[in-house]
Design a protein around this motif. Structure first.
Motif, short mmCIF file in Angstrom:
data_model
loop_
_atom_site.label_atom_id
_atom_site.label_comp_id
_atom_site.label_asym_id
_atom_site.label_seq_id
_atom_site.Cartn_x
_atom_site.Cartn_y
_atom_site.Cartn_z
N LYS A 188 0.83 -1.19 0.00
CA LYS A 188 0.00 0.00 0.00
C LYS A 188 0.87 1.26 0.00
O LYS A 188 0.64 2.19 -0.77
CB LYS A 188 -0.92 0.00 1.23
N ALA A 189 1.88 1.25 0.86
CA ALA A 189 2.78 2.40 0.92
C ALA A 189 3.45 2.62 -0.43
O ALA A 189 3.54 3.75 -0.93
CB ALA A 189 3.83 2.15 2.00
N GLU A 190 3.88 1.53 -1.04
CA GLU A 190 4.56 1.65 -2.32
C GLU A 190 3.63 2.17 -3.40
O GLU A 190 4.01 3.02 -4.21
CB GLU A 190 5.13 0.30 -2.74
N LEU A 191 2.42 1.68 -3.40
CA LEU A 191 1.48 2.11 -4.42
C LEU A 191 1.14 3.59 -4.26
O LEU A 191 1.08 4.33 -5.25
CB LEU A 191 0.20 1.27 -4.34
N LYS A 192 0.96 4.00 -3.04
CA LYS A 192 0.69 5.43 -2.80
C LYS A 192 1.85 6.27 -3.30
O LYS A 192 1.66 7.30 -3.95
CB LYS A 192 0.51 5.66 -1.29
N HIS A 193 3.01 5.80 -2.96
CA HIS A 193 4.21 6.48 -3.39
C HIS A 193 4.27 6.59 -4.91
O HIS A 193 4.59 7.63 -5.47
CB HIS A 193 5.42 5.72 -2.87
N MET A 194 3.93 5.49 -5.56
CA MET A 194 3.93 5.47 -7.02
C MET A 194 2.98 6.50 -7.59
O MET A 194 3.30 7.24 -8.50
CB MET A 194 3.42 4.11 -7.53
N ARG A 218 -3.40 2.65 -9.23
CA ARG A 218 -4.61 3.01 -8.50
C ARG A 218 -5.55 1.82 -8.33
O ARG A 218 -6.14 1.61 -7.28
CB ARG A 218 -5.35 4.13 -9.23
N ALA A 219 -5.67 1.03 -9.37
CA ALA A 219 -6.53 -0.14 -9.29
C ALA A 219 -6.03 -1.09 -8.20
O ALA A 219 -6.82 -1.62 -7.41
CB ALA A 219 -6.57 -0.86 -10.64
N ARG A 220 -4.74 -1.28 -8.18
CA ARG A 220 -4.18 -2.17 -7.16
C ARG A 220 -4.38 -1.61 -5.77
O ARG A 220 -4.65 -2.34 -4.83
CB ARG A 220 -2.69 -2.39 -7.41
N LEU A 221 -4.22 -0.32 -5.64
CA LEU A 221 -4.34 0.31 -4.32
C LEU A 221 -5.73 0.08 -3.73
O LEU A 221 -5.87 -0.25 -2.56
CB LEU A 221 -4.04 1.81 -4.42
N ALA A 222 -6.74 0.22 -4.56
CA ALA A 222 -8.10 0.01 -4.09
C ALA A 222 -8.27 -1.41 -3.58
O ALA A 222 -8.83 -1.66 -2.50
CB ALA A 222 -9.09 0.30 -5.22
N GLU A 223 -7.78 -2.34 -4.35
CA GLU A 223 -7.92 -3.74 -3.96
C GLU A 223 -7.16 -4.03 -2.67
O GLU A 223 -7.67 -4.72 -1.78
CB GLU A 223 -7.39 -4.61 -5.10
N VAL A 224 -5.97 -3.51 -2.61
CA VAL A 224 -5.14 -3.75 -1.43
C VAL A 224 -5.79 -3.18 -0.18
O VAL A 224 -5.80 -3.81 0.88
CB VAL A 224 -3.74 -3.14 -1.65
N ASP A 225 -6.37 -2.01 -0.31
CA ASP A 225 -7.05 -1.40 0.82
C ASP A 225 -8.17 -2.29 1.33
O ASP A 225 -8.34 -2.48 2.54
CB ASP A 225 -7.62 -0.03 0.40
N GLN A 226 -8.94 -2.80 0.41
CA GLN A 226 -10.06 -3.63 0.80
C GLN A 226 -9.57 -4.91 1.49
O GLN A 226 -10.11 -5.35 2.49
CB GLN A 226 -10.86 -3.99 -0.44
N ARG A 227 -8.54 -5.47 0.94
CA ARG A 227 -8.00 -6.69 1.50
C ARG A 227 -7.46 -6.44 2.91
O ARG A 227 -7.61 -7.26 3.81
CB ARG A 227 -6.85 -7.19 0.59
N LEU A 228 -6.84 -5.30 3.07
CA LEU A 228 -6.31 -4.94 4.39
C LEU A 228 -7.43 -4.85 5.42
O LEU A 228 -7.30 -5.34 6.54
CB LEU A 228 -5.57 -3.60 4.31
N THR A 229 -8.52 -4.22 5.01
CA THR A 229 -9.65 -4.08 5.92
C THR A 229 -10.18 -5.45 6.34
O THR A 229 -10.35 -5.72 7.53
CB THR A 229 -10.77 -3.28 5.23
#
Lengths: 142, 142
Positions: A107-113, B90-101
């Motif tokens: 997540k940190a990396e993606l945000k950074h990207m 961005r697409a990955r970030l959304a998915e990762v966020d959901q998975r984290l939750t």
DNA sequence: CTACATCCTCTAGTCACTAGAGGAGCAAAC
DNA sequence: GTTTGCTCCTCTAGTGACTAGAGGATGTAG
């Protein structure tokens, strides 16, 4: 009260598990042998649908089928000692913890990207660089 | 300076990608055609190994091969706009966020289960219940 | 009674590997 | 100089967890 037994299509709609996937789960023994109608159609009662929902959630959370099988076997014999459940739960917890760590890093990396990308060209983006060079990452993922 | 070209075993060791997986990546075109030795053995220079490390990281972080292919193609033409890389990230970030939750919730329940199990029976554990009933979860995961 | 949806079984395809068979190249040991 | 043993080669097939399609039966509404 009501013996609400639904067919596979309705079970799929309610549980969120696709029809062929339900049949697949039965095939691999994740669902018990189901009762059928006269015309050989599978019927699912509330407990079966509940089981499907459980499986879907667990799959979405990244549990493998074998782990789910273990959890379901616990569900099926709820009066046993907790030793087995404890072992399974601890193993899953370790797995979940590792996943959380990896995902947080991602997540940190993606945000950074995304931030890096906001103003520039790929040459200035760190997506590839970050993923290629990322030194402190963990090798063993799950 | 040094034309450090290594063979597949060394490349695997350095990059963390298994030997058969490296060959597989070449087969599906994720790695460019490689130079071979007289005796038909693949050789990998520093850039090739870097590319392998990049792929491994991306895979570990949940990127699909096609997404990686896209990122690599961006890497290969670094003067283009970032829009595409941005969209992927961005697409990955959304998915990762959901998975984290979801995983955080599961972690809490697993901990609860382990605590509860310390003194009781499975019937008092809430993991199964939680996974079966979890109301606020999202259906569409990826 | 005929359309049409839903169900059935079965086989084969997908993705991203992973394992194994059977053989060749190459370095050092005897 | 040949044998041992390691790494490499290609090729096919297997894995997990589905997904898609063929071809046929059932059940319901007009």
């Amino acid at each position: 009260m009501s013996r609400e037994a639904v067919q596979i299509g309705e079970a799929a709609k309610v549980s969120g598990v696709k029809v062929p996937t339900i049949r697949y789960y039965e095939q691999i023994g994740l669902l018990p042998a189901l009762s059928r109608t006269e015309g050989n159609r599978r019927t699912y009662d509330a407990a079966d649908v509940q089981r499907l929902v459980f499986i879907r959630h667990a799959r979405e959370l990244g549990f493998e089928i074998d782990a789910i099988r273990a959890l379901l076997s616990l569900q099926d014999k709820p009066n046993q000692s907790c030793a087995e459940a404890d072992a399974i739960a601890r193993a899953r917890l370790a797995e979940v913890d590792q996943r959380l760590t990896s995902l947080s890093a991602l997540k940190a990396e993606l945000k950074h990207m995304i931030e890096g990308c906001a103003h520039g060209k790929i040459a200035q983006c760190r997506v590839i660089e970050v993923l290629a060079d990322h030194g402190e990452c963990r090798h063993h993922f799950a």
